[in-house]
Motif scaffolding. Structure first.
Motif, mmCIF file in Angstrom:
data_model
loop_
_atom_site.group_PDB
_atom_site.id
_atom_site.type_symbol
_atom_site.label_atom_id
_atom_site.label_comp_id
_atom_site.label_asym_id
_atom_site.label_seq_id
_atom_site.Cartn_x
_atom_site.Cartn_y
_atom_site.Cartn_z
ATOM 1 N N THR A 105 -0.559 -23.282 -9.422
ATOM 2 C CA THR A 105 0.559 -24.163 -9.135
ATOM 3 C C THR A 105 1.633 -23.347 -8.444
ATOM 4 O OG1 THR A 105 0.111 -25.543 -11.085
ATOM 5 C CG2 THR A 105 2.298 -25.710 -10.089
ATOM 6 N N VAL A 106 1.948 -23.701 -7.201
ATOM 7 C CA VAL A 106 2.937 -22.938 -6.443
ATOM 8 C C VAL A 106 4.141 -23.817 -6.143
ATOM 9 C CG1 VAL A 106 1.157 -21.488 -5.405
ATOM 10 C CG2 VAL A 106 1.960 -23.499 -4.173
ATOM 11 N N SER A 107 5.286 -23.168 -6.030
ATOM 12 C CA SER A 107 6.537 -23.854 -5.697
ATOM 13 C C SER A 107 7.096 -23.260 -4.419
ATOM 14 C CB SER A 107 7.554 -23.690 -6.837
ATOM 15 O OG SER A 107 7.066 -24.256 -8.038
ATOM 16 N N ILE A 108 7.545 -24.131 -3.534
ATOM 17 C CA ILE A 108 8.158 -23.690 -2.282
ATOM 18 C C ILE A 108 9.665 -23.811 -2.434
ATOM 19 C CG2 ILE A 108 8.348 -24.143 0.191
ATOM 20 C CD1 ILE A 108 5.481 -25.217 0.079
ATOM 21 N N ALA A 109 10.361 -22.728 -2.127
ATOM 22 C CA ALA A 109 11.803 -22.669 -2.350
ATOM 23 C C ALA A 109 12.525 -23.757 -1.570
ATOM 24 C CB ALA A 109 12.333 -21.298 -1.947
ATOM 25 N N ASP A 110 13.616 -24.240 -2.142
ATOM 26 C CA ASP A 110 14.420 -25.267 -1.468
ATOM 27 C C ASP A 110 15.682 -24.685 -0.834
ATOM 28 O OD1 ASP A 110 15.919 -24.677 -3.691
ATOM 29 O OD2 ASP A 110 15.874 -26.705 -4.525
ATOM 30 N N ASP A 111 15.843 -23.329 -0.905
ATOM 31 C CA ASP A 111 17.051 -22.707 -0.361
ATOM 32 C C ASP A 111 16.813 -22.050 1.001
ATOM 33 O OD1 ASP A 111 15.443 -20.701 -1.312
ATOM 34 O OD2 ASP A 111 17.019 -19.616 -2.388
ATOM 35 N N PHE A 112 15.675 -22.355 1.635
ATOM 36 C CA PHE A 112 15.390 -21.830 2.967
ATOM 37 C C PHE A 112 14.734 -22.946 3.791
ATOM 38 C CE2 PHE A 112 13.766 -17.669 5.124
ATOM 39 C CZ PHE A 112 14.495 -17.997 6.256
ATOM 40 N N PRO A 113 15.392 -24.116 3.891
ATOM 41 C CA PRO A 113 14.773 -25.289 4.523
ATOM 42 C C PRO A 113 14.479 -25.084 6.001
ATOM 43 C CG PRO A 113 17.100 -25.687 4.113
ATOM 44 C CD PRO A 113 16.755 -24.415 3.408
ATOM 45 N N GLU A 114 15.243 -24.219 6.673
ATOM 46 C CA GLU A 114 14.994 -23.998 8.093
ATOM 47 C C GLU A 114 13.654 -23.315 8.339
ATOM 48 O OE1 GLU A 114 18.050 -20.803 6.821
ATOM 49 O OE2 GLU A 114 17.418 -22.822 6.249
ATOM 50 N N MET A 115 13.100 -22.674 7.314
ATOM 51 C CA MET A 115 11.773 -22.072 7.445
ATOM 52 C C MET A 115 10.686 -22.994 6.901
ATOM 53 S SD MET A 115 10.135 -18.434 6.208
ATOM 54 C CE MET A 115 10.565 -17.656 7.768
ATOM 55 N N GLN A 153 6.216 -28.762 -4.923
ATOM 56 C CA GLN A 153 5.334 -28.049 -5.848
ATOM 57 C C GLN A 153 3.909 -28.511 -5.579
ATOM 58 O OE1 GLN A 153 5.036 -28.582 -10.410
ATOM 59 N NE2 GLN A 153 6.344 -26.781 -10.160
ATOM 60 N N LEU A 154 2.984 -27.545 -5.425
ATOM 61 C CA LEU A 154 1.614 -27.849 -5.060
ATOM 62 C C LEU A 154 0.654 -27.324 -6.113
ATOM 63 C CD1 LEU A 154 3.323 -27.180 -2.339
ATOM 64 C CD2 LEU A 154 1.105 -27.067 -1.252
ATOM 65 N N GLN A 155 -0.394 -28.099 -6.344
ATOM 66 C CA GLN A 155 -1.486 -27.652 -7.198
ATOM 67 C C GLN A 155 -2.622 -27.220 -6.286
ATOM 68 O OE1 GLN A 155 -1.557 -27.482 -10.721
ATOM 69 N NE2 GLN A 155 -3.415 -26.301 -10.321
ATOM 70 N N LEU A 156 -2.820 -25.909 -6.144
ATOM 71 C CA LEU A 156 -3.857 -25.385 -5.262
ATOM 72 C C LEU A 156 -5.185 -25.297 -5.986
ATOM 73 C CD1 LEU A 156 -1.989 -22.458 -3.436
ATOM 74 C CD2 LEU A 156 -2.050 -24.894 -2.876
ATOM 75 N N PHE A 203 -7.756 -31.201 7.343
ATOM 76 C CA PHE A 203 -7.224 -29.951 6.802
ATOM 77 C C PHE A 203 -6.454 -30.253 5.524
ATOM 78 C CE2 PHE A 203 -4.433 -26.290 6.408
ATOM 79 C CZ PHE A 203 -5.282 -25.252 6.733
ATOM 80 N N ASP A 204 -6.730 -29.483 4.480
ATOM 81 C CA ASP A 204 -6.129 -29.726 3.170
ATOM 82 C C ASP A 204 -5.488 -28.432 2.676
ATOM 83 O OD1 ASP A 204 -5.445 -30.431 0.587
ATOM 84 O OD2 ASP A 204 -7.365 -31.374 0.110
ATOM 85 N N VAL A 205 -4.167 -28.403 2.587
ATOM 86 C CA VAL A 205 -3.475 -27.186 2.144
ATOM 87 C C VAL A 205 -3.760 -26.876 0.685
ATOM 88 C CG1 VAL A 205 -1.629 -27.366 3.838
ATOM 89 C CG2 VAL A 205 -1.350 -28.467 1.615
ATOM 90 N N ARG A 206 -4.257 -27.848 -0.063
ATOM 91 C CA ARG A 206 -4.608 -27.581 -1.460
ATOM 92 C C ARG A 206 -5.880 -26.741 -1.544
ATOM 93 N NH1 ARG A 206 -4.356 -33.866 -3.107
ATOM 94 N NH2 ARG A 206 -5.881 -33.801 -1.396
ATOM 95 N N LYS A 207 -6.672 -26.744 -0.451
ATOM 96 C CA LYS A 207 -7.906 -25.961 -0.412
ATOM 97 C C LYS A 207 -7.775 -24.716 0.459
ATOM 98 C CE LYS A 207 -10.844 -30.047 -1.025
ATOM 99 N NZ LYS A 207 -11.920 -30.884 -0.414
#
Length: 598
Positions: free
Chosen positions: A127-137, A145-148, A207-211
């Protein structure tokens, strides 16, 4: 060598050994895909003063390299400070960390954490989380939050004491997958991925980013951020809900058109019904009026012809041409009978298509197709690559655009990743999605609206004709056209001169190009139509490419038995959708019977 002669744009320097690795080649292919100029920089050139000639005249440069290669470059220099060529970089992207002392020591040097380590994940779910304090990237993926699935990520960094300017961009409980840290005043972007994705490898599914997360998502985020001024990009994300199969009756299965309009008004989204031409005689006046009253947000497109299994998967050009002409005639008859127009966009029944169908659609005046399947029904003829899936539309088959669409079950993360790539947001549904009066749809639309992007809901025909890529480089504007019709706006206060490029498999088939209904000259080079469009300030240009209709050999007309089979299939499908699926007992019984018959 660099893939551009433009001396004023920023350039990517690929720091690598004298013999390029497979990852070096894959990274170069991805840079080419996004139109980012690059140059190879060997270790010998870097330490021997060869950087100056590569960056001469460029507005800046960033360095992309593997961890072992960067470690070797630093070992050749002064151990107490960065080499001058590295210190002058706008940023440095480092990937390919292996569980070795060399890579581990490099990580500790960059982070200033003597306990920093590289941890293998052993193909475990994550389970990964992508930060919300760097939206320009992170763009539309910001804050998700993704379940890989197992194998989607291969390693993480464990960092406990980073005294510098440290920012985690993608993280899990197990560690960091992607981070930014300032080292000796230079922003370092450190990616835990072992290897880059090969975008020219074949793919039979979406294409599936979970895979497939490692080697794709962190790099894409970095490139879109570091080279945002010059890479192919989009100003907005066009969106549409596409509902397959319904008749134009007040209710079809769980779909109630009054409820649909209420949901559209509540959440301000747009819908296109993928209409089966066989049903053109069977329409309800009140529903037709509903479409006419809501024409800006509700439309029809073409869903096959008879909607028989594999009707557009045939490789017979004669059969394809006959089916398309029949479908067109039926939709024109619907227009004549009801005054209800349709988008010249095809949705294939069951997603099945053949490589030959693109040219047939082009010759019959369609502007695009939108599909869930990304490869031909016959797997032996599949040429679809990951690069095709990352593009705004697949142009692999006859140069005809296949825009991809997704089910809600694909997950918000895949829609967000498509948005990061610049692809439109097309959501596919059937009447079953309205089983709960559309509550799941409402929840998902709210999620889409919450993402960090410029989401513009439009009917399908309008959406595909406004979906394009644009690039600003060497003082020029280039536009990639995908559908056979393009609507492009100049929102600036000054006129814009644009070079439009359109992949074209067969220049002989091109009948002409018009801009705002006026014929323009065009050229052909490197497999692309090319022409100039001048768009006045705050004005819109409508571009159309027209094609000659190919002569096809005659085919036998459908037999009476074939027509009866089609009719039986249509009525049985409607009985299933209107009665069986809405009765829990009948639905469970039919489901059990279906499994037993397999």
């Amino acid at each position: 060598m660099a893939n551009s002669t433009d001396p004023t744009s920023p350039v990517a320097l690929l720091l690598r050994g004298d013999t390029p690795s497979p990852d070096d080649h894959r990274l170069a292919e991805i840079l080419d895909f996004f139109g980012i100029p690059w140059a190879a920089l060997t270790l010998s050139e870097a330490t021997g003063g060869g950087v100056a000639s590569l960056i001469a005249g460029h507005s800046g440069f960033s360095i992309l390299t593997s961890a072992p290669c960067l470690a070797e470059a630093l070992q050749r220099g002064n151990a107490t400070m960065l080499p001058g060529w590295l210190a002058a970089a706008s940023s440095v992207f480092v990937h390919g960390f292996q569980a070795t002392d060399v890579c581990r020591n490099l990580l500790r040097d960059i982070t200033s954490d003597p306990e920093a380590n590289i941890r293998s994940l052993d193909a475990q779910p994550l389970t990964v989380s992508i930060a919300d304090d760097f939206p320009e990237m992170s763009g539309p993926m910001s804050g998700l939050q993704l379940q890989l699935e197992p194998g989607a990520a291969d390693s993480v960094f464990t960092i406990r004491h980073a005294p510098g300017k440290f920012q985690s961009i993608v993280a899990a409980h197990e560690g960091h997958l992607f981070l930014r840290i300032s080292h000796a005043g230079v922003p370092f972007f450190v990616d835990a991925s072992h290897m880059m994705v090969g975008i020219h490898q074949r793919s039979a599914t979406y294409f599936d980013v979970r895979k497939c997360f490692a080697g794709a998502v962190p790099l894409l985020m970095y490139l879109k951020w570091s080279f945002r001024e010059i890479c192919w990009t989009t100003r907005e994300t066009n969106a549409c809900l596409i509902i397959d199969d319904p008749l134009l009756t007040p209710r079809y299965g769980f779909l109630d058109f009054r409820e649909l309009i209420a949901l559209m008004n509540q959440h301000t989204f747009a819908t296109t019904i993928a209409f089966i031409p066989w049903n053109w005689r069977r329409t309800n006046r009140a529903v037709v009026a509903t479409f006419q009253e809501n024409s800006e947000r509700l439309s029809l497109c073409v869903h096959g012809c008879d909607h028989s299994g594999g009707e557009f998967a045939t490789r017979s050009t004669g059969l394809l041409d006959r089916k398309l002409k029949t479908a067109k005639n039926r939709m024109n008859s619907l227009l004549a009978k009801t005054g209800l127009p349709h988008d010249r966009v095809m949705v294939f029944p069951q997603g099945a298509f053949s490589p030959e169908v693109g040219l047939a659609l082009k010759g019959n005046g369609f502007v695009a197709t939108v599909n869930t399947e990304v490869a031909p029904a016959n797997t032996d003829s599949n040429e679809t690559t990951i690069a095709d899936l990352w593009s705004v539309a697949i142009l692999r088959y006859g140069g005809f655009p296949i825009f991809t669409r997704r089910y809600i079950t694909h997950g918000i993360e895949n829609f967000a990743f498509d948005g990061l790539l610049g692809k439109p947001c097309f959501v596919v549904a059937h009447h079953e999605l309205f089983r709960d009066h559309g509550s799941k749809l409402s929840e998902f639309v709210v999620k889409l609206k919450s993402l960090n992007w410029n989401l513009c809901w439009r009917t399908l025909g309008n959406a595909v004709c406004r979906s394009h890529s644009i690039q600003h480089r060497d003082g020029r504007i280039r536009v990639k056209m995908f559908a056979e019709r393009l609507i492009i706006e100049n929102i600036e206060a000054v006129p814009r001169r644009m070079t439009v490029l359109k992949d074209e498999a067969d220049i002989v088939a091109v009948k002409g190009v018009t801009v705002n209904q006026e014929t323009v000259d065009y050229g052909y080079a490197n497999g692309c139509l090319q022409f100039i469009v001048n768009v006045p300030s705050r004005c819109t240009a409508e571009i159309r490419c027209t094609y000659r209709e190919e002569e096809t050999s005659s085919v036998s007309p459908e037999s009476i038995s074939d027509k009866l089979k089609v009719a039986a299939r249509r009525y049985l499908s409607e009985f299933r959708d209107n009665y069986v699926s809405r009765n829990d007992f009948l639905y469970r019984t039919a489901d059990v019977a279906k499994r037993l018959l397999k």
